[in-house]
Write an enzyme that holds these catalytic residues in place. Structure first.
Site, PDB file in Angstrom:
ATOM      1  N   CYS A 110       0.804  -1.226   0.000  1.00  0.00           N
ATOM      2  CA  CYS A 110       0.000   0.000   0.000  1.00  0.00           C
ATOM      3  C   CYS A 110       0.839   1.280   0.000  1.00  0.00           C
ATOM      4  O   CYS A 110       0.595   2.188  -0.797  1.00  0.00           O
ATOM      5  CB  CYS A 110      -1.013  -0.007   1.134  1.00  0.00           C
ATOM      6  N   HIS A 167      -3.019   0.865   6.873  1.00  0.00           N
ATOM      7  CA  HIS A 167      -3.331   0.709   5.449  1.00  0.00           C
ATOM      8  C   HIS A 167      -3.658   2.075   4.871  1.00  0.00           C
ATOM      9  O   HIS A 167      -4.155   2.958   5.560  1.00  0.00           O
ATOM     10  CB  HIS A 167      -4.507  -0.249   5.255  1.00  0.00           C
ATOM     11  N   HIS A 201      -6.048   1.487  -4.126  1.00  0.00           N
ATOM     12  CA  HIS A 201      -5.209   0.896  -3.079  1.00  0.00           C
ATOM     13  C   HIS A 201      -4.894  -0.537  -3.461  1.00  0.00           C
ATOM     14  O   HIS A 201      -5.443  -1.074  -4.426  1.00  0.00           O
ATOM     15  CB  HIS A 201      -5.910   0.967  -1.718  1.00  0.00           C
TER      16      HIS A 201
END
Length: 169
Positions: free
Chosen positions: A73, A121, A133
């Site tokens: 990420c 995240h 993402h």
């Protein structure tokens, strides 16, 4: 299938595949949109970063990877913003302190969006309530609706408090 809608494919060796067994095609980078106009036009460094992130759709998640053929990420956001000339560390904790904080109501194309209370995240806002993402091992870079994510905050890279106050980047 519309943008942000999950594909109805299969997985081959941990990578999502279409019904015909091929990897999803990358979307046209002009599909990154301006949240204020809803048009396909993105300008400036945030628009450039968002377009680069969109061009990675379909690339696999690999822990600690930052491109060009696989990402985690923070590696995806680092890679996307590097295309706009902004250097970010390859760590969500460091990216959480990059640039300036922005409210959810003031998100712009290219803003870094963070999820979960510990910010473990993240993704990049591409407009119209959508993010790009790469979720986890066995998945690929994908588009998702921000409203369906456990949002915890956002940052705008490339700005500092001083440059925001003076209007200079």
């Amino acid at each position: 299938m519309s943008l942000g809608e999950p594909s109805r494919g299969v997985r081959v060796h941990g990578v999502a595949r279409g019904r015909d067994g091929t990897r999803p095609s990358k979307i046209n980078s002009d599909q990154a949109t301006s949240p204020t106009t809803g048009s396909g036009s993105c300008s400036g460094s945030g628009g450039s970063a968002a377009k680069t992130a969109c061009n990675q759709i379909g690339e696999p998640y690999v822990w600690a990877a930052n491109g060009p053929d696989s990402f985690d990420c923070s590696g995806l956001t680092q890679y996307a913003w590097a295309s706009a000339g902004v250097q970010l560390d390859h760590y969500t904790g460091s990216q959480w302190t990059a640039g300036v904080a922005v409210s959810r109501a003031n998100l712009r194309t290219g803003d870094l969006v963070f999820f979960y209370s510990d910010h473990h995240h993240m993704g990049i806002y591409v407009g119209n309530g959508l993010i790009v993402h790469v979720p986890h091992t066995g998945d690929v870079v994908r588009m998702a609706q921000l409203a369906n994510m456990p949002y915890s905050g956002a940052r705008r890279p490339g700005l500092t408090v001083r440059s925001r106050a003076t209007g200079h980047r």
